[in-house]
Motif scaffolding. Structure first.
Motif, short mmCIF file in Angstrom:
data_model
loop_
_atom_site.label_atom_id
_atom_site.label_comp_id
_atom_site.label_asym_id
_atom_site.label_seq_id
_atom_site.Cartn_x
_atom_site.Cartn_y
_atom_site.Cartn_z
N ILE A 43 1.63 1.67 15.48
CA ILE A 43 1.94 2.10 14.10
C ILE A 43 3.43 2.40 14.04
O ILE A 43 3.94 3.22 14.79
N ILE A 44 4.13 1.72 13.15
CA ILE A 44 5.58 1.86 13.01
C ILE A 44 5.93 2.91 11.96
O ILE A 44 6.93 3.60 12.07
N HIS A 45 5.12 3.01 10.91
CA HIS A 45 5.33 3.94 9.80
C HIS A 45 3.95 4.51 9.46
O HIS A 45 3.02 3.74 9.23
N PRO A 46 3.81 5.83 9.44
CA PRO A 46 2.48 6.41 9.26
C PRO A 46 1.90 6.19 7.87
O PRO A 46 2.62 5.93 6.91
N LEU A 47 0.59 6.33 7.80
CA LEU A 47 -0.12 6.22 6.53
C LEU A 47 0.38 7.31 5.59
O LEU A 47 0.39 8.48 5.95
N GLN A 48 0.80 6.89 4.41
CA GLN A 48 1.27 7.88 3.43
C GLN A 48 1.24 7.31 2.02
O GLN A 48 1.25 6.10 1.82
N ASP B 85 -9.07 -1.25 1.00
CA ASP B 85 -9.30 0.07 1.60
C ASP B 85 -8.27 0.29 2.71
O ASP B 85 -8.52 -0.03 3.87
N VAL B 86 -7.11 0.82 2.34
CA VAL B 86 -6.03 0.99 3.31
C VAL B 86 -6.38 2.03 4.36
O VAL B 86 -5.96 1.92 5.51
N ASP B 87 -7.18 3.04 4.02
CA ASP B 87 -7.59 4.04 5.00
C ASP B 87 -8.46 3.42 6.09
O ASP B 87 -8.29 3.72 7.27
N ALA B 88 -9.35 2.51 5.70
CA ALA B 88 -10.18 1.82 6.69
C ALA B 88 -9.32 0.92 7.57
O ALA B 88 -9.53 0.85 8.79
N LEU C 11 -1.04 -2.14 2.67
CA LEU C 11 -1.02 -1.24 1.52
C LEU C 11 -2.22 -1.40 0.62
O LEU C 11 -2.93 -2.40 0.68
N GLY C 12 -2.41 -0.40 -0.19
CA GLY C 12 -3.38 -0.43 -1.25
C GLY C 12 -2.78 0.27 -2.45
O GLY C 12 -2.01 1.22 -2.29
N TRP D 34 5.88 5.20 -5.70
CA TRP D 34 5.74 4.05 -6.60
C TRP D 34 4.29 3.55 -6.71
O TRP D 34 4.03 2.47 -7.21
N GLY D 35 3.33 4.37 -6.27
CA GLY D 35 1.93 4.08 -6.55
C GLY D 35 1.15 3.34 -5.49
O GLY D 35 0.07 2.83 -5.79
N VAL D 36 1.67 3.28 -4.27
CA VAL D 36 0.90 2.65 -3.20
C VAL D 36 0.65 3.64 -2.07
O VAL D 36 1.37 4.62 -1.92
N ARG D 37 -0.39 3.39 -1.32
CA ARG D 37 -0.68 4.11 -0.07
C ARG D 37 -0.51 3.05 0.99
O ARG D 37 -1.05 1.94 0.87
#
Length: 115
Positions: free
Chosen positions: A85-90, A70-73, A112-113, A94-97
């Motif tokens: 946070i160095i790079h924001p959630l996105q 659960d990458v959002d959690a 990642l997830g 190529w199929g990963v969050r």
């Protein structure tokens, strides 16, 4: 939240040589996007190493990747606890969050997830 795998990311301009070197230890290429290649053990597929020249969408190359269920959690927990946070959630093409966070020793972790 559960950790699914942890993969060291080796920054290198010698991808072919790295594939050959780690091949001597039994690793085989399982993914190659041109800028990142992942090698895995056929007998233990979660045992992996990634070799990368740079990161396609982030400003820095991460030192390690941690796949979670659960990458959002994971993102929420890091933000709530004041992690850098160095790079924001996105979502990546190529199929990963994913997002990048700096650990206390200064290492950059790609969390990642898979979608």
């Amino acid at each position: 939240m559960a950790v699914r795998r942890v993969v060291p990311n080796i920054r290198s301009e010698a991808a072919q040589e790295s594939r050959e070197f780690y091949g001597l230890l039994g690793f085989e290429e399982v993914m190659n996007h041109g800028w990142i290649m992942t090698l895995a053990s056929p007998s233990s597929p979660a045992a992996q190493i990634s070799v990368m020249t740079s990161d396609k969408t982030a400003p820095v190359a991460p030192d390690m990747s941690v796949e979670v269920d659960d990458v959002d959690a994971a993102y929420a927990v890091m933000r709530e606890n004041g992690a850098e946070i160095i790079h924001p959630l996105q979502d990546e093409e190529w199929g990963v969050r994913r997002f990048f966070v700096r650990d206390p020793s200064g290492r950059v972790v790609n969390v990642l997830g898979h979608r």
